[in-house]
Design an enzyme around this catalytic site. Structure first.
Site, PDB file in Angstrom:
ATOM      1  N   ARG A  64       0.831  -1.223   0.000  1.00 24.79           N
ATOM      2  CA  ARG A  64       0.000   0.000   0.000  1.00 24.79           C
ATOM      3  C   ARG A  64       0.859   1.264   0.000  1.00 24.79           C
ATOM      4  NH1 ARG A  64      -0.292   1.062   6.106  1.00 24.79           N
ATOM      5  NH2 ARG A  64       1.324  -0.433   6.595  1.00 24.79           N
ATOM      6  N   LYS A 120      14.418  10.561  18.207  1.00 19.77           N
ATOM      7  CA  LYS A 120      14.960  11.175  19.452  1.00 19.77           C
ATOM      8  C   LYS A 120      14.809  10.238  20.643  1.00 19.77           C
ATOM      9  CE  LYS A 120      10.552  12.725  19.899  1.00 19.77           C
ATOM     10  NZ  LYS A 120       9.709  13.236  18.907  1.00 19.77           N
ATOM     11  N   GLU A 144      20.864  14.009  13.079  1.00 17.00           N
ATOM     12  CA  GLU A 144      20.502  15.432  13.000  1.00 17.00           C
ATOM     13  C   GLU A 144      18.988  15.647  13.093  1.00 17.00           C
ATOM     14  OE1 GLU A 144      22.641  18.528  12.326  1.00 17.00           O
ATOM     15  OE2 GLU A 144      20.746  18.928  13.327  1.00 17.00           O
ATOM     16  N   GLY A 149      13.821  18.922  14.160  1.00 18.43           N
ATOM     17  CA  GLY A 149      13.484  18.610  12.765  1.00 18.43           C
ATOM     18  C   GLY A 149      14.479  19.123  11.746  1.00 18.43           C
ATOM     19  N   GLY A 202      -2.787  19.364  13.149  1.00 22.24           N
ATOM     20  CA  GLY A 202      -1.751  18.350  12.934  1.00 22.24           C
ATOM     21  C   GLY A 202      -0.426  18.682  13.601  1.00 22.24           C
ATOM     22  N   GLU A 205      -0.159  15.298  18.475  1.00 22.50           N
ATOM     23  CA  GLU A 205      -0.770  13.971  18.394  1.00 22.50           C
ATOM     24  C   GLU A 205      -2.146  14.037  19.071  1.00 22.50           C
ATOM     25  OE1 GLU A 205       1.005  11.062  17.373  1.00 22.50           O
ATOM     26  OE2 GLU A 205       2.536  12.481  16.705  1.00 22.50           O
ATOM     27  N   ASP A 216       8.733  15.059  25.643  1.00 22.66           N
ATOM     28  CA  ASP A 216       9.315  15.129  24.302  1.00 22.66           C
ATOM     29  C   ASP A 216      10.514  16.086  24.303  1.00 22.66           C
ATOM     30  OD1 ASP A 216       8.865  14.924  21.151  1.00 22.66           O
ATOM     31  OD2 ASP A 216       9.127  17.045  21.633  1.00 22.66           O
ATOM     32  N   LYS A 220      14.721  15.461  23.647  1.00 22.53           N
ATOM     33  CA  LYS A 220      15.543  16.220  22.692  1.00 22.53           C
ATOM     34  C   LYS A 220      16.693  16.929  23.416  1.00 22.53           C
ATOM     35  CE  LYS A 220      11.615  16.956  19.605  1.00 22.53           C
ATOM     36  NZ  LYS A 220      10.460  17.843  19.378  1.00 22.53           N
ATOM     37  N   GLY A 318       7.684  18.091  10.548  1.00 21.88           N
ATOM     38  CA  GLY A 318       7.189  18.092   9.165  1.00 21.88           C
ATOM     39  C   GLY A 318       8.067  17.160   8.358  1.00 21.88           C
TER      40      GLY A 318
HETATM   41  N1  LIG Z   1       6.919  13.609  11.590  1.00 18.88           N
HETATM   42  C1  LIG Z   1       7.781  14.546  11.974  1.00 18.88           C
HETATM   43  O1  LIG Z   1       7.554  15.730  11.737  1.00 18.88           O
HETATM   44  C2  LIG Z   1       9.054  14.158  12.665  1.00 18.88           C
HETATM   45  C3  LIG Z   1       9.986  15.163  13.009  1.00 18.88           C
HETATM   46  C4  LIG Z   1      11.190  14.812  13.614  1.00 18.88           C
HETATM   47  C5  LIG Z   1      11.445  13.483  13.892  1.00 18.88           C
HETATM   48  N2  LIG Z   1      10.508  12.539  13.581  1.00 18.88           N
HETATM   49  C6  LIG Z   1      10.826  11.151  13.907  1.00 18.88           C
HETATM   50  O2  LIG Z   1      10.857  10.392  12.704  1.00 18.88           O
HETATM   51  C7  LIG Z   1      10.459   9.047  12.973  1.00 18.88           C
HETATM   52  C8  LIG Z   1       9.330   8.665  12.019  1.00 18.88           C
HETATM   53  O3  LIG Z   1       8.254   9.569  12.249  1.00 18.88           O
HETATM   54  P1  LIG Z   1       7.037   9.691  11.224  1.00 18.88           P
HETATM   55  O4  LIG Z   1       6.307  10.929  11.597  1.00 18.88           O
HETATM   56  O5  LIG Z   1       7.521   9.525   9.828  1.00 18.88           O
HETATM   57  O6  LIG Z   1       6.173   8.429  11.673  1.00 18.88           O
HETATM   58  P2  LIG Z   1       5.090   7.644  10.797  1.00 18.88           P
HETATM   59  O7  LIG Z   1       4.437   8.548   9.821  1.00 18.88           O
HETATM   60  O8  LIG Z   1       4.245   6.891  11.762  1.00 18.88           O
HETATM   61  O9  LIG Z   1       5.995   6.613   9.966  1.00 18.88           O
HETATM   62  C9  LIG Z   1       6.527   5.440  10.516  1.00 18.88           C
HETATM   63  C10 LIG Z   1       6.515   4.386   9.423  1.00 18.88           C
HETATM   64  O10 LIG Z   1       7.152   3.222   9.924  1.00 18.88           O
HETATM   65  C11 LIG Z   1       6.276   2.108   9.732  1.00 18.88           C
HETATM   66  N3  LIG Z   1       6.452   1.189  10.835  1.00 18.88           N
HETATM   67  C12 LIG Z   1       6.261   1.453  12.153  1.00 18.88           C
HETATM   68  N4  LIG Z   1       6.542   0.363  12.878  1.00 18.88           N
HETATM   69  C13 LIG Z   1       6.899  -0.611  12.022  1.00 18.88           C
HETATM   70  C14 LIG Z   1       7.297  -1.957  12.174  1.00 18.88           C
HETATM   71  N5  LIG Z   1       7.361  -2.535  13.381  1.00 18.88           N
HETATM   72  N6  LIG Z   1       7.601  -2.650  11.078  1.00 18.88           N
HETATM   73  C15 LIG Z   1       7.526  -2.095   9.855  1.00 18.88           C
HETATM   74  N7  LIG Z   1       7.151  -0.820   9.629  1.00 18.88           N
HETATM   75  C16 LIG Z   1       6.844  -0.082  10.720  1.00 18.88           C
HETATM   76  C17 LIG Z   1       4.868   2.681   9.731  1.00 18.88           C
HETATM   77  O11 LIG Z   1       3.994   1.836   9.029  1.00 18.88           O
HETATM   78  P3  LIG Z   1       2.409   1.985   9.186  1.00 18.88           P
HETATM   79  O12 LIG Z   1       1.995   2.963   8.118  1.00 18.88           O
HETATM   80  O13 LIG Z   1       1.893   0.640   8.986  1.00 18.88           O
HETATM   81  O14 LIG Z   1       2.134   2.513  10.574  1.00 18.88           O
HETATM   82  C18 LIG Z   1       5.088   4.004   8.995  1.00 18.88           C
HETATM   83  O15 LIG Z   1       5.037   3.877   7.602  1.00 18.88           O
HETATM   84  C19 LIG Z   1      10.098   9.013  14.459  1.00 18.88           C
HETATM   85  O16 LIG Z   1      11.215   8.588  15.191  1.00 18.88           O
HETATM   86  C20 LIG Z   1       9.789  10.463  14.774  1.00 18.88           C
HETATM   87  O17 LIG Z   1      10.001  10.803  16.137  1.00 18.88           O
HETATM   88  C21 LIG Z   1       9.336  12.844  12.968  1.00 18.88           C
END
Ligand SMILES: NC(=O)c1ccc[n+]([C@@H]2O[C@H](COP(=O)([O-])OP(=O)(O)OC[C@H]3O[C@@H](n4cnc5c(N)ncnc54)[C@H](OP(=O)(O)O)[C@@H]3O)[C@@H](O)[C@H]2O)c1
Length: 437
Positions: A64, A120, A144, A149, A202, A205, A216, A220, A318
């Site tokens: 998907r 983090k 980084e 971010g 958004g 959470e 959080d 960091k 983001g």
């Molecule tokens: N989003 C931000 O703005 C942001 C900013 C800074 C840092 N981060 C960090 O970046 C990381 C990812 O964040 P994100 O926002 O991209 O999260 P996300 O949208 O939930 O993406 C995580 C991905 O990993 C997959 N996944 C999770 N557990 C898994 C497993 N056990 N096996 C296989 N696939 C798995 C999820 O699949 P599913 O679709 O099936 O759930 C999803 O596609 C985190 O550590 C977060 O703290 C994010």
């Protein structure tokens, strides 16, 4: 016609053209908000295609996720074994959480594969062990994207400020709290409504607990402390206060003091091994960098012994902004600049004797003598009152007023407040540090 004779230098001789290194083969774990953006930047930026090539995308139930814009050569898989068997040069971890992310990161490093992560939580919990492992295996762990971010604050500390000795790192590291507090400061919006808006837009959470309660930002801050001071700061050792008790009235009082309220994360080195670290709401001058930081933006100010303060700000979250940080880490690996900073972060000693000026907001059932009781308790702990502020228009049985005090130890202040007759309080007094940055 005389044929042109080309001079061809022997390989390794001074005139030899360097053979370009093959691109780093990148395997991406996680195709969510961040992972998708990483893949898109790598697909679109043909100018870096000679340095980085995305070979594998791993995600559960991957069918998907498949994106039509991604190169046909990319292998999409839901089998982690397939990723490791392909022997990539770098693994990008964009899964999040502690497990299985930690297991896979550890496994990559044990195989000598460098890792770039945005996680983090993982670095705050296991960073020192993983860095040691990377050093032992002769590879690198870069993160980084894990803090602020898209703001390149880790590279700023590790490279741009390598010539200085860092004394203090302070910043706004949680976009949700900054959005909530800046909304409350710019209109008469309640905390509850501002949090609801943050979720709707958004920024937060559905369960914003770890944002508003400071967990959080503390994670960091722990990562930044490791990078800046090469010491392990455990998230649990950060003195953490929630923004929940901050009320709209606190912004009215703060404004009278020329200040506003922000969630500030700060860590300073008292000596080479001892840190003081705190996260929580604080009064900051309205006209300061922190006071002017609006919306979900992040800002980090780093103070060095020699160079003074430099500040970095931008999008703290983001997909695209965070992915830029990841791709920058990948490019740094491809340029093989060598590991940044020492591999060891020995445990920090903690100092919790915080000293400073404070704002204390009381909400009381009014009766004669309350202020005298409070000032007497403060005097017993040798704490001088700086100002007493009372906004008009509040009911007598729920009267908010503010006392600001001259510099004192926070512990003494807490002890003094414990001695005030708490039956007068409608709610616990709110104590906020008054910062000058
Ligand atoms: N989003 C931000 O703005 C942001 C900013 C800074 C840092 N981060 C960090 O970046 C990381 C990812 O964040 P994100 O926002 O991209 O999260 P996300 O949208 O939930 O993406 C995580 C991905 O990993 C997959 N996944 C999770 N557990 C898994 C497993 N056990 N096996 C296989 N696939 C798995 C999820 O699949 P599913 O679709 O099936 O759930 C999803 O596609 C985190 O550590 C977060 O703290 C994010």
């Amino acid at each position: 016609v005389t044929p042109r004779v080309e001079h061809v230098a022997a390989p390794g001789s001074p005139g030899a053209a360097a053979t370009p290194a093959p691109p780093l083969r990148v395997a991406l774990l996680g195709f969510g908000t961040v992972g998708r953006s990483v893949a898109r930047i790598l697909s679109e930026r043909t100018d870096i295609a000679s340095r980085l090539r995305l070979t594998h995308v791993f995600n559960r139930d991957v069918a998907r996720k498949r994106a039509s814009w991604a190169a046909d050569s990319i292998v999409w898989t839901e089998r982690i074994e397939e990723v490791f068997a392909s022997r990539p040069d770098v693994v990008v971890e964009a899964i999040g959480g502690l497990e299985p992310a930690e297991d896979w990161v550890r496994r990559a490093l044990q195989q000598g594969l460098s890792v770039v992560t945005a996680n983090k939580q993982l670095i705050a919990a296991a960073g020192p062990r993983l860095l040691r492992l990377a050093a032992d295996e002769g590879c690198e762990l870069r993160f980084e994207a894990a803090v602020a971010g898209g703001v390149p604050v880790i590279q700023a500390i590790q490279q741009g400020l390598a010539g200085d000795v860092i004394a203090r790192v302070a910043g706004i590291l949680n976009g949700t709290c900054n959005y909530v507090l800046s909304r409350m400061g710019s209109g008469s919006v309640s905390m509850e409504d501002a949090v609801t808006d943050a979720i709707r837009l958004g920024y937060a959470e559905a369960d914003p607990t770890s944002d508003v309660d400071g967990v959080d930002a503390a994670a960091k801050l722990a990562v930044l402390a490791g990078v800046a001071f090469h010491r392990e700061l455990r998230t649990a050792d950060v003195a953490t206060a929630s923004i929940r008790p901050v009320d709209a009235v606190d912004f009215r009082y703060a404004r009278r003091l020329g200040r506003t309220i922000r969630q500030i994360a700060a860590v300073e080195a008292l000596d080479a091994a001892t840190l003081h670290a705190r996260v929580g709401p604080a009064l900051v001058p309205e006209a300061s960098r922190f006071g002017r930081n609006e919306g979900a933006n992040n800002i980090v100010a780093i103070t060095g012994r020699y160079g003074g303060t430099t500040a970095y700000s931008g999008a703290g979250a983001g997909g695209d902004a965070t992915a830029v940080a990841i791709v920058s880490d990948l490019l740094a690996l491809s340029a093989s600049r060598g590991p940044c900073g020492p591999a060891e972060w020995p445990a920090a000693a903690m100092d919790d004797a915080h000293e400073g000026r404070f704002y204390i907001r009381f909400v009381v059932r009014d009766r004669p003598g309350i202020l005298a009781n409070i000032t007497a308790a403060l005097a017993r702990w040798r704490i001088n009152v700086d100002a007493v502020l009372q906004e008009p228009g509040f009911p007598k049985d729920r009267l908010p007023f503010v006392v600001t005090v001259e510099p004192c130890r926070e512990l003494d202040l807490r002890n003094a407040l414990n001695e005030v007759d708490s039956t007068d309080f409608r709610i616990e007094p709110l104590v906020l540090p008054i910062l000058f940055e």
